[in-house]
Design an enzyme around this catalytic site. Structure first.
Site, PDB file in Angstrom:
ATOM      1  N   VAL A  12      15.897  24.871  14.586  1.00 17.75           N
ATOM      2  CA  VAL A  12      15.538  23.952  15.662  1.00 17.75           C
ATOM      3  C   VAL A  12      16.085  24.520  16.962  1.00 17.75           C
ATOM      4  CG1 VAL A  12      15.361  21.848  14.285  1.00 17.75           C
ATOM      5  CG2 VAL A  12      17.570  22.513  15.227  1.00 17.75           C
ATOM      6  N   SER A  13      15.444  24.144  18.059  1.00 19.14           N
ATOM      7  CA  SER A  13      15.799  24.714  19.358  1.00 19.14           C
ATOM      8  C   SER A  13      17.061  24.133  19.958  1.00 19.14           C
ATOM      9  CB  SER A  13      14.651  24.519  20.347  1.00 19.14           C
ATOM     10  OG  SER A  13      13.504  25.149  19.851  1.00 19.14           O
TER      11      SER A  13
END
Length: 194
Positions: A12-13
């Protein structure tokens, strides 16, 4: 002889995003997870996953954009894994790349899909830049507020003038070194907490 494993990789960012749904329902022997921007090449869990998998294993990833941020990076990673005789499976795209056989159609699809994804990200960034420019023209966009108050900036400059190390001062004020340099150059309108 050890059994072949299905190994998951999630990314995930940001720290607030959740990886829960990425490999939901998949039977996996082990899962590696990064919380890092896709453009950041420093993805320790991915590096660990690549070192972990062995010949005959399958690396399962939700989608191509979770593994790589651009086409070149994706092709290199899949090639490296295939050279180790590891299969790479992308669930969203329903594509699988095996180290045992070369499927030219699957390779073409991967290259095209990765290229489209990279193009889409470029277009989003371009639209964002255009939107910011228009907002600035209208006087609506002010950017982020500076991280430090004027008295904090003065204290920061005094400590640097006294010979303290910039990295220590930046850490004490909770800002990046780049932000510290912006304050030292007098670019306080650009200096934001990073």
């Amino acid at each position: 002889m050890s059994k072949h494993q299905r190994v998951g990789y999630k990314r995930v960012s940001t720290l607030d995003q959740n990886t829960e749904r990425q490999l939901d329902g998949e039977q996996l022997d082990r899962v590696f997870e990064d919380k890092a921007s896709g453009k950041d090449m420093n993805r320790p869990a991915l590096i660990e996953a690549i070192k972990y998998v062995r010949e005959g294993d399958t690396l399962v990833v939700h989608s191509m954009d979770r593994m790589a941020r651009n086409t070149e990076d994706l092709l290199r990673l899949v090639r490296e894994l295939n050279d180790k005789r590891v299969t790479v499976e992308f669930l969203k795209e329903r594509l699988s790349f095996s180290g045992n056989s070369a499927d030219p159609m699957a390779h073409l699809m991967m290259t095209m899909l990765a290229g489209f994804a990279q193009f889409e990200r470029s277009m989003i960034r371009e639209r964002q830049r255009e939107g910011i420019a228009i907002a600035k023209e209208k006087g609506v966009y002010k950017g982020r507020k500076p991280s430090l108050a004027a008295d904090q900036v003065a204290a920061l400059k005094e400590r640097i003038a006294a010979g303290e190390k910039k990295a220590v001062v930046a850490r004490d004020f909770g800002i990046s070194r780049e932000t510290l340099y912006q304050y030292l150059r007098g670019d306080s309108d650009k200096a934001t907490h990073v």
